[in-house]
Design a protein around this motif. Structure first.
Motif, PDB file in Angstrom:
ATOM      1  N   TRP A 280      69.613  56.184  26.623  1.00 53.00           N
ATOM      2  CA  TRP A 280      68.816  55.303  25.856  1.00 53.00           C
ATOM      3  C   TRP A 280      67.925  54.650  27.116  1.00 53.00           C
ATOM      4  O   TRP A 280      68.127  54.658  28.236  1.00 53.00           O
ATOM      5  CB  TRP A 280      69.680  54.372  25.031  1.00 53.00           C
ATOM      6  CG  TRP A 280      70.184  53.223  25.863  1.00 53.00           C
ATOM      7  CD1 TRP A 280      71.546  53.474  26.710  1.00 53.00           C
ATOM      8  CD2 TRP A 280      69.794  52.001  26.143  1.00 53.00           C
ATOM      9  NE1 TRP A 280      71.950  52.486  27.179  1.00 53.00           N
ATOM     10  CE2 TRP A 280      71.019  51.429  27.046  1.00 53.00           C
ATOM     11  CE3 TRP A 280      68.844  51.074  25.883  1.00 53.00           C
ATOM     12  CZ2 TRP A 280      71.034  50.181  27.525  1.00 53.00           C
ATOM     13  CZ3 TRP A 280      69.006  49.698  26.215  1.00 53.00           C
ATOM     14  CH2 TRP A 280      69.963  49.396  26.994  1.00 53.00           C
TER      15      TRP A 280
ATOM     16  N   CYS B 192      64.620  51.100  27.739  1.00 51.22           N
ATOM     17  CA  CYS B 192      64.132  50.097  27.177  1.00 51.22           C
ATOM     18  C   CYS B 192      62.594  50.255  27.131  1.00 51.22           C
ATOM     19  O   CYS B 192      61.812  49.456  27.002  1.00 51.22           O
ATOM     20  CB  CYS B 192      64.389  48.891  27.868  1.00 51.22           C
ATOM     21  SG  CYS B 192      66.041  48.505  28.241  1.00 51.22           S
ATOM     22  N   LYS B 193      61.905  51.568  27.130  1.00 49.65           N
ATOM     23  CA  LYS B 193      60.744  51.807  27.134  1.00 49.65           C
ATOM     24  C   LYS B 193      59.932  51.357  25.955  1.00 49.65           C
ATOM     25  O   LYS B 193      58.964  50.475  25.789  1.00 49.65           O
ATOM     26  CB  LYS B 193      60.298  53.408  27.196  1.00 49.65           C
ATOM     27  CG  LYS B 193      59.029  53.738  27.639  1.00 49.65           C
ATOM     28  CD  LYS B 193      58.781  55.235  27.688  1.00 49.65           C
ATOM     29  CE  LYS B 193      59.766  55.920  28.605  1.00 49.65           C
ATOM     30  NZ  LYS B 193      59.564  57.285  28.754  1.00 49.65           N
ATOM     31  N   ALA B 194      60.584  51.685  24.640  1.00 46.24           N
ATOM     32  CA  ALA B 194      60.043  51.088  23.387  1.00 46.24           C
ATOM     33  C   ALA B 194      60.005  49.598  23.163  1.00 46.24           C
ATOM     34  O   ALA B 194      59.120  49.376  22.231  1.00 46.24           O
ATOM     35  CB  ALA B 194      60.872  51.790  22.204  1.00 46.24           C
TER      36      ALA B 194
ATOM     37  N   ALA C 136      68.120  49.691  20.030  1.00 47.11           N
ATOM     38  CA  ALA C 136      68.012  50.638  21.144  1.00 47.11           C
ATOM     39  C   ALA C 136      69.092  51.673  21.227  1.00 47.11           C
ATOM     40  O   ALA C 136      68.817  52.862  21.361  1.00 47.11           O
ATOM     41  CB  ALA C 136      67.473  50.031  22.371  1.00 47.11           C
TER      42      ALA C 136
END
Length: 901
Positions: free
Chosen positions: A274, A276-278, A303
């Motif tokens: 996973w 944290c881009k989104a 996330a």
């Protein structure tokens, strides 16, 4: 205030504020800034800055420098960096003072670190100081020189401190004394707490771990990808793992390394990836700082819910560089990308550029000839990937790897050591991914029934750069179908047909155990000899580039023949060799031998011995052999006299067309051979050989074998490519063989020694006036009273033989063996002399006693015929032959008709 000469700009200048004020559309990632260059019309974000050191570089204009040069350039001062330096110091409140005597530098200053405290860290990360102290065990430590740091303890599973990490200002990390070899994941002492939720988040670094803990999320920190080991997989048994990937190359390296270690460590739990881009942030710490504890935890859980499940067995390593010839894992301690090669600073865990050229290992190559191992590398230069092959001793030696700079790699004596370390780590990390290939320096048959070019699975051609143009000549143009259409009409002429088929006979030599031979087409110009040679070579590649000429050195032809092993060797224009018959015959012997000259090496051993198999196709306007030619040359050459084309127009068209459609038939021929049982090919050859031998009528055995091999090749291509039936193709090949056989030399034709003997007879008889004590001019010797023996001065005879192109020594030995000259043996030493002592002109002198009467009788054949007629004694008729004389008869007037006179 400090003296100007001793100011460290990195400590006082806010590089972030300075550059963001001047650079448009900037983007900051970690300590790196990229944006539009302020010095030219930039549209591609070609301007890059290291915010830690203030150094900048414009990749579009390939220009860069430090902050002082940036200030000077942005303010229009040109090269006046002194003025720029003064203005920077004045802006940041540094006044000029005379330098005071330097004090002894403190340990902290010598390490170039700044103090940092728990309170500062708490403020930076928005984490409560009490939480950091009580839950995480953090505290403020102090060096002996008074420099403070954030102490981050690493507790073991039993809760006891095993080691610690020191954090100074500006993210400057140092491991505590005695930590080497003991580093393990951060937070393992809390693993028992994570068993209840059943999962754990793995992040890079301690701050992300502490932020997740404060948000109530189970987490373990990995200090760096290089520090996670396979045996540490045991810590996570029974847990579901969520591995965080940061949005940079380092993040990719981190996840790749963890996936591999978990796989190799036998981890059987579920694994997810996973990021944290989104959420618009880089890492969990940034999520917490921006959103707070509760909202941050909510976002993190969302996330994790959308995390990608990873199958460790099927995990595909992502491309580090798009379009790279091979995808490799990032090696421990390094990162490679489009920007080049970087080393991970173990103190800051940040990449530091080592080499601006990305270089990777693509193949391990083991030579089929010597067994030596080399490496194929690939490097990206000017947005293109290039490959090259080097010995391992070059790739893994800091002294020799600078050779790559000649190819365009940005390797210098300064960074060579680090590049070598990177390549060594890259191989160690990817030893299972870098393929091992066989390597060869020649074309032709290779072990495992493989053939270059065209059927080279698992083989890499390892050649000198100077040979690349030769290798590139084996290319394909046009189409196979058009090549067949162009060749088919001309095969009706046996000379053309034979030359074309000879090019396909070359790869059959190994199978048939047939020796090398020449096919030499000679005669007047405008007969299309060179055009036919081009047609034959076009079966394999570009004939213009495949042809050599007789105007070449022996070493050049030797290396060319070894490179084109098992392929036809085209040599055009015999007349370029001039009148040097000896040198020409030497070339024929050399190529026909199949082995090059043995040469010593500089190291005291031997250079590589070149060997080959080939059918040499040659042309010229004069014959290769003369009366003085050694017999071995004649037996190695199949001579075809006359033009292969009926008219000049057809020949001219072939010159043009041979290049347009080429390189198809040869590989297709090899493909058919590979599909056959080689024993059947041998049987077919023996059958053809028996036929040619039956019709040879005394022709040379070597010629018979060569013609049979070419005829076999002709029957194959006629059946496979030109649509002939089995019986028809065989019959046409036999007819061609019979036609070519007529032009070859008889096996009982006189060899060079017999020619030399006849030359001496002719020379003596034509120079009678120069024999005897009353000779006119130069005396050559004398003759016996009967005239059956000629006594010749040795020097005169040697001179005559040498001038005519014969070997005096070889000729004298031949004459002695056949008793045509007298031999004088020294009774004391046993040494033979091909001359005898005779009294001549009132003194003893040595002469060659040539018994000319044994070769040339003093009888007139007309007188012999008259004598036989008078006596009625005729020699017996030849066996099986009966001679009959037709008698005259009278004719009637009707039969005669009118006479013309």
């Amino acid at each position: 205030m400090a003296a100007w000469d001793s100011v460290d700009l990195d400590r006082i200048v806010d590089y972030r504020a300075e550059y963001t004020a001047a650079v448009a559309k900037y983007k900051i990632t970690g300590d790196n800034l990229i944006g539009l260059c302020p010095f030219h019309d930039d549209r591609n974000n070609s301007f890059s800055v290291d915010l830690k050191t203030g150094k900048w570089h414009c990749f579009s204009e390939d220009e860069g420098g430090n902050f002082i040069s940036f200030w000077a350039k942005i303010h229009g001062y040109g090269d006046d960096t002194t003025r720029a330096y003064k203005e920077i110091l004045e802006k940041y409140g540094v006044s000029r003072e005379k330098p005071k005597p330097a004090k002894k530098e403190s340990p902290a200053a010598s390490r170039d670190v700044l103090s940092y405290t728990l309170e500062q860290y708490s403020e930076d990360k928005r984490l409560p100081a009490a939480f950091l102290k009580e839950t995480c065990g953090l505290s403020t430590g102090r060096d002996r020189d008074g420099t403070t740091y954030l102490k981050i303890p690493y507790f073991g599973a039993d809760g006891q401190e095993v080691l610690c990490r020191k954090r100074y200002a500006k993210k400057d990390f140092r491991w505590g004394y005695g930590s080497k070899g003991k580093i393990f994941p951060y937070g393992v002492w809390r693993l028992p707490e994570f068993q209840k939720p059943g999962y754990c988040v793995l992040v890079e670094g301690e701050s992300d771990t502490q932020s997740l803990w404060h948000m109530g999320i189970p987490a373990i920190g990995i200090a760096g990808a290089t520090l996670f080991k396979t045996d540490q997989t045991e810590y996570f048994k029974g847990l579901r793992l969520y591995i965080h990937q940061e949005p940079d190359t380092g993040g990719q390296t981190f996840t790749d390394k963890l996936f591999r270690c978990l796989h190799d460590g036998g981890f059987t739990g579920e694994v997810y990836r996973w990021d944290c881009k989104a959420l618009g942030e880089k890492d969990p710490s940034d999520i917490y700082i921006k959103n707070g504890r509760d909202n941050g935890a909510k976002l993190i859980h969302q996330a994790l819910g959308g995390a990608e499940k990873i199958s460790l067995d099927e995990y595909v390593i992502p491309e580090a560089i798009a379009g790279a010839p091979i995808t490799l894992r990032q090696p421990e301690g390094f990162i490679y990308s489009d920007k080049g090669i970087s080393i991970i600073d173990q103190k800051t865990l940040r990449p530091v550029s080592v080499c601006r050229t990305p270089i990777i290992l693509t193949k391990r190559l083991k030579s089929l000839e010597t067994g030596d191992e080399k490496m194929e590398i690939a490097f990206k230069r000017d947005d293109k990937w290039h490959t090259a092959i080097f010995p391992r001793s070059t790739i893994f030696s800091s002294r020799k790897i600078t050779d790559l700079s000649d190819l365009g790699c940005t390797i210098t004596s300064e960074n060579a050591k680090q590049v070598v370390k990177f390549l060594g780590a890259l191989e160690a990390e990817n030893i299972d991914l870098i393929p091992m290939n066989d390597a060869t320096s020649t074309f032709g048959w290779q072990p495992g029934r493989r053939f270059l070019p065209g059927h080279d699975k698992g083989i890499t051609l390892d050649i000198d750069p100077s040979q690349r143009s030769m290798a590139a000549a084996y290319c394909q143009n046009g189409s196979f179908e058009r090549w067949i259409e162009r060749m088919a009409p001309h095969r009706a002429r046996n000379k053309f047909r034979f030359i074309l088929a000879a090019s396909f006979a070359a790869p059959l030599l190994r199978i048939l155990k047939q020796r090398i031979f020449f096919v030499y087409n000679w005669g007047g110009s405008k007969g299309g000899k060179t055009a036919a040679l081009k047609a034959a070579l076009s079966a394999w590649g570009d004939p213009e580039r495949l042809m050599a000429s007789f105007n070449a050195t022996q070493v050049g032809l030797e290396r060319m023949a070894s490179f084109y092993c098992d392929l036809p060797l085209g040599i055009d224009e015999r007349q370029l060799a001039g009148t040097q018959q000896g040198a020409l015959e030497k070339i024929v012997y050399m190529i026909s031998s199949g082995t090059g000259k043995i040469r010593g090496s500089k190291t005291g051993g031997l250079q590589t011995l070149y060997q080959w198999r080939t059918v040499a196709l040659a042309t010229g306007e004069e014959p290769l052999s003369t009366e003085t030619t050694q017999t071995g040359v004649s037996t190695r050459v199949l001579e075809i006299y006359g033009g292969p084309f009926d008219n000049e127009t057809d020949a001219s068209l072939m010159h043009q067309q041979a290049v347009l459609d080429c390189g198809w038939a040869g590989p297709a021929f090899i493909e058919q051979i590979l599909a056959m049982d080689e024993r059947q090919i041998v049987k077919d050859y023996e059958r053809m050989l028996a036929y040619v031998r039956d019709i040879s009528e005394g022709k040379n055995g070597s010629h018979i074998a060569g013609i049979s091999a070419v005829a076999l090749a002709d029957s194959m291509i006629d059946k496979w490519f030109f649509g002939g039936g089995e019986a028809t193709s065989w019959a046409m090949a036999q007819q061609m063989a019979a036609d070519i056989l007529l032009n070859q030399v008889e096996s009982n034709t006189m060899d060079v020694n017999e020619n030399a003997t006849q030359f001496i007879v002719d020379w003596v008889l034509s120079n009678k006036a120069y024999f005897g004590p009353n000779a006119v001019g130069t005396c050559l010797g004398f003759t016996s009273d009967t005239g059956n023996t000629a006594y010749i001065f040795p020097s005169m005879l040697n001179q005559a033989l040498s001038k005519a192109g014969y070997s005096p020594r070889k000729t004298m030995k031949y004459l002695a063996e056949r008793g045509l000259i007298a031999v004088d043996v020294d009774k004391r030493t046993g040494k033979k002399q091909y001359s005898v002592l005779k009294w001549f002109d009132n003194r003893n002198a040595r002469f060659v006693e040539f018994r000319i009467g044994q070769i040339s009788e003093q009888k007139d054949p007309i007188d012999d015929a008259d004598e036989m007629e008078d006596t009625g004694q005729y020699p017996p008729a030849a066996k099986g032959y009966e001679y009959q004389q037709e008698q005259f008869r009278e004719m009637s007037d009707d039969e005669c008709g009118d006479l013309p006179f």
